[in-house]
Design a protein around this motif. Structure first.
Motif, PDB file in Angstrom:
ATOM      1  N   VAL A 182      21.015  47.145  22.887  1.00  0.00           N
ATOM      2  CA  VAL A 182      21.136  46.557  21.547  1.00  0.00           C
ATOM      3  C   VAL A 182      21.434  47.606  20.492  1.00  0.00           C
ATOM      4  N   GLY A 183      20.812  48.771  20.603  1.00  0.00           N
ATOM      5  CA  GLY A 183      20.999  49.823  19.610  1.00  0.00           C
ATOM      6  C   GLY A 183      20.917  51.185  20.275  1.00  0.00           C
ATOM      7  N   PRO A 192      28.972  52.661  19.225  1.00  0.00           N
ATOM      8  CA  PRO A 192      29.787  51.468  19.087  1.00  0.00           C
ATOM      9  C   PRO A 192      29.002  50.260  18.568  1.00  0.00           C
ATOM     10  N   PHE A 193      27.874  50.496  17.882  1.00  0.00           N
ATOM     11  CA  PHE A 193      27.009  49.410  17.457  1.00  0.00           C
ATOM     12  C   PHE A 193      27.506  48.785  16.161  1.00  0.00           C
ATOM     13  N   ALA A 194      27.224  47.494  15.978  1.00  0.00           N
ATOM     14  CA  ALA A 194      27.742  46.739  14.845  1.00  0.00           C
ATOM     15  C   ALA A 194      26.816  46.812  13.631  1.00  0.00           C
ATOM     16  N   TYR A 207      17.236  45.160  12.091  1.00  0.00           N
ATOM     17  CA  TYR A 207      16.449  44.404  11.122  1.00  0.00           C
ATOM     18  C   TYR A 207      16.681  44.980   9.729  1.00  0.00           C
ATOM     19  N   GLN A 208      16.954  44.125   8.755  1.00  0.00           N
ATOM     20  CA  GLN A 208      17.404  44.570   7.439  1.00  0.00           C
ATOM     21  C   GLN A 208      16.310  44.695   6.375  1.00  0.00           C
ATOM     22  N   ASN A 209      15.088  44.265   6.644  1.00  0.00           N
ATOM     23  CA  ASN A 209      14.098  44.160   5.572  1.00  0.00           C
ATOM     24  C   ASN A 209      12.908  45.106   5.663  1.00  0.00           C
TER      25      ASN A 209
END
Length: 70
Positions: A2-3, A40-42, A47-49
């Motif tokens: 995932v990351g 190559p991660f998007a 998590y944004q918060n």
């Protein structure tokens, strides 16, 4: 995957942005996860918060912990 792997995180963080310490890079990556997106991660994947959900002390604790991941 995932990351990016957390193995060696502190070492890699030290070299990601010229003139920026590993601690500052990690801190900014926690509070602004799209500031430095590693290929190559998007963008938007992480998590944004954390910057609003965690206290500054909790963020500093996370930074201190991640600095042990050499």
């Amino acid at each position: 995957i995932v990351g990016p792997s957390q193995a060696g995180l502190a070492t890699r963080a030290q070299t990601r942005v010229a003139g920026m310490s590993a601690a500052d890079y990690i801190h900014q990556s926690i509070v602004e996860p799209n500031a430095y997106v590693v290929e190559p991660f998007a963008e938007g994947l992480m998590y944004q918060n954390y910057g609003t959900d965690l206290t500054e002390q909790e963020i500093n604790d996370l930074v201190a912990y991640t600095l042990t991941l050499e």
